[in-house]
Design an enzyme around this catalytic site. Structure first.
Site, PDB file in Angstrom:
ATOM      1  N   GLU A 378       0.804  -1.228   0.000  1.00  0.00           N
ATOM      2  CA  GLU A 378       0.000   0.000   0.000  1.00  0.00           C
ATOM      3  C   GLU A 378       0.838   1.280   0.000  1.00  0.00           C
ATOM      4  OE1 GLU A 378      -2.827  -0.312   3.202  1.00  0.00           O
ATOM      5  OE2 GLU A 378      -4.155  -1.606   2.048  1.00  0.00           O
ATOM      6  N   GLU A 449      -6.393  -7.943  -0.900  1.00  0.00           N
ATOM      7  CA  GLU A 449      -7.074  -7.780   0.391  1.00  0.00           C
ATOM      8  C   GLU A 449      -8.506  -7.353   0.129  1.00  0.00           C
ATOM      9  OE1 GLU A 449      -5.228  -5.279   3.365  1.00  0.00           O
ATOM     10  OE2 GLU A 449      -3.204  -5.856   2.747  1.00  0.00           O
TER      11      GLU A 449
END
Length: 790
Positions: A378, A449
């Site tokens: 991320e 995710e």
């Protein structure tokens, strides 16, 4: 000849650092004896300051170096030390290693005394150093501290095999194995033997021509490594000089082709959806410090209980034991470098590149690994850094694609697979993002995710919360499985709850994002995954059938997460309905949930002598009463009037009838039984009725524990159940745990049950014999014995 010695027992440990370490290396006053893996500080389950598990610590180990080892090279290999390690031999400083998630090797050849005892000293700094990945910014997990993986000593000939890579260049059309070797000599012979799971296949000898060599061997007929049949071969490479064995290495490998394309993922040429979970390597009370047995158990849970076909090692490389088991059982792996959103200084970035190298060199021979994660999880785009990580990965292993997990659409794409954390689903909207809104449709695309922080869920949450948690997983997996969505698969966040920093989680340093809690005890969402496999029957009912749990006493829709063909519902001995999977709402799942909306069935026809039409009218009225109470619509009021007149009931009798079938109020007892069938065979039963008796159950998964290279650990579950062995969900009794003789308890000996269940870990204490486990709640007692072998 190569020799490896495990060095995991009888380390000396001090929760501080001595002054002038090198001068006082023989001073062991105040040290305690510990075994590896070891966590440096006591860790409460939750509610503790993060600073309490950070510090600088001293480990020492006495190593006797035999005189005959002189002339060889000696290397210490540390599989994992969190997070900075200074290594000394006797009074000499040897090396500093920064980073807690990849192995490192220390050359101690010139530092030890042969024919004498030597002192290994390791100063471990577990602080979150801003110059060491993953630290420097916010991190949604704890780093813990200590020598938390195993250590070994390798005694190596000066002339040896230094590196090797095993590839199968065209596994679908060819049975050729290609072995690339780096050697420290250009003299001698290499003898390469390959064996299958059944027999030796081929042995060949090749004269060494240079210090870099490539050998190709055709083994003839072969078996492919697949998730259903993970067929492994063994390769044994010997280095001989003048017919004397000088060095020997061995490894397992498999023939398999893993390919990501724009329309999905292909294993051995067959398209399949990747369905899995992210996994943190942490455990209650010990952080990262768990030996092989618990690493293996986590893989088995993912594969055999949850039915996953992939795991992501979030957010760092994990134990070799974990990955060994993935190879053995056919669990695919996305392995990634340490990091979480933050990109640090140039020094920090150099460590990222080292982590990429160490990760790939350690694990590139594994058939289970199908994707290298070479981007900080991320993080923002960073052209220079991620150009380097991708180039490095491809140079070290051109056989596997790279991925880079981001949470932003249309970021710079330098990898081979666009991997994205998709948290779009919030309950009533689309389950997953449209691919074209995230990346170009021509790119391979994997969701890495989903869910997680969008709907944190604890095992103590009420049924409605647990059901919504489970349904979010079901909706997303159903969307991922749809052929029209050109996505390779989805890896949910996450397998287990985990400790984290105060700026995440629920205020107690726990992120409740798992489909299981930290003890690996299932939440309802666990059943969404488990019901998708066909290894064993699964029937999990979303409700305990207690009207007092539900607003207005209305139980509402009941979800059976199951892989059976149909479920029969029996109330008080009478079958009130047979229900099949809801393939309209969940048409793409392997096994859609069975949704039960009618707990009356034909009871009004049988017992009240209603016609079929009047039974349907009465059930419609009852359903409206459940939602609106006495504020009925005109249509329902007219139906009530019709039924009262036709069946000669008074108003009070009509009210009693409604409440009788709405909730069972006034009935002495309600018994619900759910029977799951595959074909005509009943394969699963769940029964819910008033508690008449209780008992304490102890689930001991193995009858033996074995001390090998290090100690062994076992997870034991304890449940307070009723006469049908259903958990007493509101039982919060405190149980007393006692472990004696050949094993010891990890953590406190008093444990509170949650939803009638708890778990604890025991470990061997390096003595053979019998371990005795006793559990009591003050009334009942369970006693089990486990044989410990040393």
């Amino acid at each position: 000849m190569r020799k490896s010695l495990p060095l995991n027992f009888n380390w000396l440990f001090l929760r501080s650092v001595q002054d002038e370490v090198s001068k006082n290396y023989h001073d062991i006053e105040g040290f305690e004896v510990v075994d590896l893996p070891h966590n440096a500080t006591p860790i409460p389950y939750h509610n503790f300051p993060v600073s309490s598990i950070q510090g600088t610590f001293t480990y020492k180990k006495i190593l006797f170096c035999e005189k005959k080892w002189e002339g060889n090279d000696l290397f210490l290999t540390f599989e994992g030390v969190a997070h900075i390690a200074d290594v000394f031999i006797n009074d000499d400083f040897v090396l500093t290693h920064r980073g807690g998630y990849t192995p490192f090797t220390v050359d101690i050849t010139e530092y030890v005394q042969y024919g004498a005892e030597n002192m290994i000293t390791v100063i471990v700094d577990s602080h979150e150093n801003v110059f060491v990945p993953p630290f420097g910014g916010a991190v949604d997990y704890l780093g813990y501290g200590g020598i938390y993986r195993e250590v070994r000593l390798d005694i190596l000939h000066k002339e040896r095999i230094t590196q090797y890579q095993i590839t199968t260049p065209s596994p679908l059309t060819s049975s050729i194995v290609e072995i690339s070797l780096d050697l420290s000599t250009d003299y001698g012979m290499l003898e390469v033997g390959i064996s299958s799971e059944e027999s030796d296949l081929i042995t060949t000898k090749v004269k060494i021509q240079s210090q870099k060599m490539t050998i190709k061997i055709d083994i003839g007929q072969k078996n492919l490594w697949d998730i259903q049949d993970p067929y492994l071969y063994q390769i044994d490479i010997k280095l001989l000089q003048n017919e004397v064995l000088i060095d020997r290495v061995s490894s397992r490998f498999g023939f398999r082709e893993a390919t990501f394309k724009a329309d999905g993922f292909y294993l051995n040429g067959k398209g399949m959806k990747l369905i899995g979970l992210n996994r943190h390597q942490s455990y209650p009370y010990v952080g990262y410090a768990m030996p092989k047995s618990m690493q293996v158990e986590d893989v088995d849970i993912l594969k055999y209980e949850l039915g996953c076909n992939i795991v992501r090692t979030s957010h760092y490389p994990q134990s070799s034991h974990f990955l060994d088991r993935c190879d053995e059982v056919g669990l695919l792996v996305m392995e990634e470098i340490p990091g979480w959103q933050h990109i640090g200084s140039s020094e920090w970035q150099e460590l990222v590149l080292r982590d990429v190298q160490d990760m790939i060199l350690r694990d590139r021979n594994r058939p289970s690994i199908i994707l290298w994660g070479v981007r900080i999880n991320e993080s923002s785009d960073h052209h220079d850094l991620y150009t380097k990580t991708n180039q490095l990965a491809r140079s070290l292993d051109p056989t596997r694609p790279t991925g880079g997990v981001r949470n932003m659409p249309h970021s710079e794409f330098l990898e081979d697979v666009y991997t994205f954390n998709d948290f779009i689903h919030s309950g009533n909207n689309r389950p997953i993002s449209k691919k074209s809104t995230i990346t170009k449709t021509k790119y391979p695309y994997l969701i890495t995710e989903f869910n997680g922080h969008m709907f944190p869920t604890k095992r103590i949450d009420d049924e409605a919360h647990q059901v919504e948690h489970a349904l979010r997983y079901a909706r997303i997996l159903n969307a991922v499985m749809a052929p029209k969505n050109k996505v390779a698969g989805a890896i949910g966040w996450c397998m287990n709850d985990y400790n984290t920093h105060p700026d995440f989680g629920s205020g107690d340093l726990v992120c409740y994002h798992g489909v299981q809690d930290m003890w690996r005890i299932p939440k309802l969402a666990h059943a969404v995954y488990a019901s998708q496999q066909d290894l064993k029957p699964v029937l999990v009912v979303s409700s305990k059938m207690n009207m007092g749990d539900c607003p207005s006493g209305r139980i509402g829709d009941i979800y059976c997460f199951t892989n059976v063909d149909y479920v029969k519902v029996i109330k008080n001995g009478e079958t009130i309905g047979t229900h099949k999977p809801d393939e309209k709402a969940f048409q793409h799942l392997n096994h859609a949930p069975i949704i039960i909306r009618d707990l009356i069935g034909d009871s009004l026809i049988r017992h009240e002598k209603f016609s079929k039409k009047d039974s349907d009218r009465a059930k419609a009225v009852i359903k409206e009463v459940e939602v609106r109470g006495a504020n009925l619509s005109l249509k329902s009021k007219l139906r009530v009037l019709h039924l009262l007149q036709k069946y000669h009931m008074t108003y009070d009798e009509g009210v009693k009838l409604i409440f009788k079938y709405m909730s069972g109020w006034g009935n002495a007892k309600n018994n619900y039984r759910f029977e799951g069938y595959i074909g005509d065979e009943k394969v699963a039963t769940r029964t819910f009725e008033d508690t008449e008796s209780t008992s304490l159950l102890l689930d001991v998964p193995r009858k033996t524990m074995e001390v090998k290279d290090t100690y062994d650990v076992m997870r034991i579950r304890v449940r307070k159940v009723n006469q049908h062995q259903e958990n007493l969900v509101y039982c919060q009794d405190v149980i007393q745990v006692s472990v004696s003789k050949a094993a010891t308890l990890i953590g406190p000996d008093k444990i509170a049950l949650t939803q009638g269940e708890a778990a604890f870990y025991i470990r061997t204490n390096n003595t053979s014999g019998v371990a005795v486990i006793e559990v009591t709640d003050g009334e009942a007692k369970c006693v089990e014995m486990v044989v410990v072998k040393v």
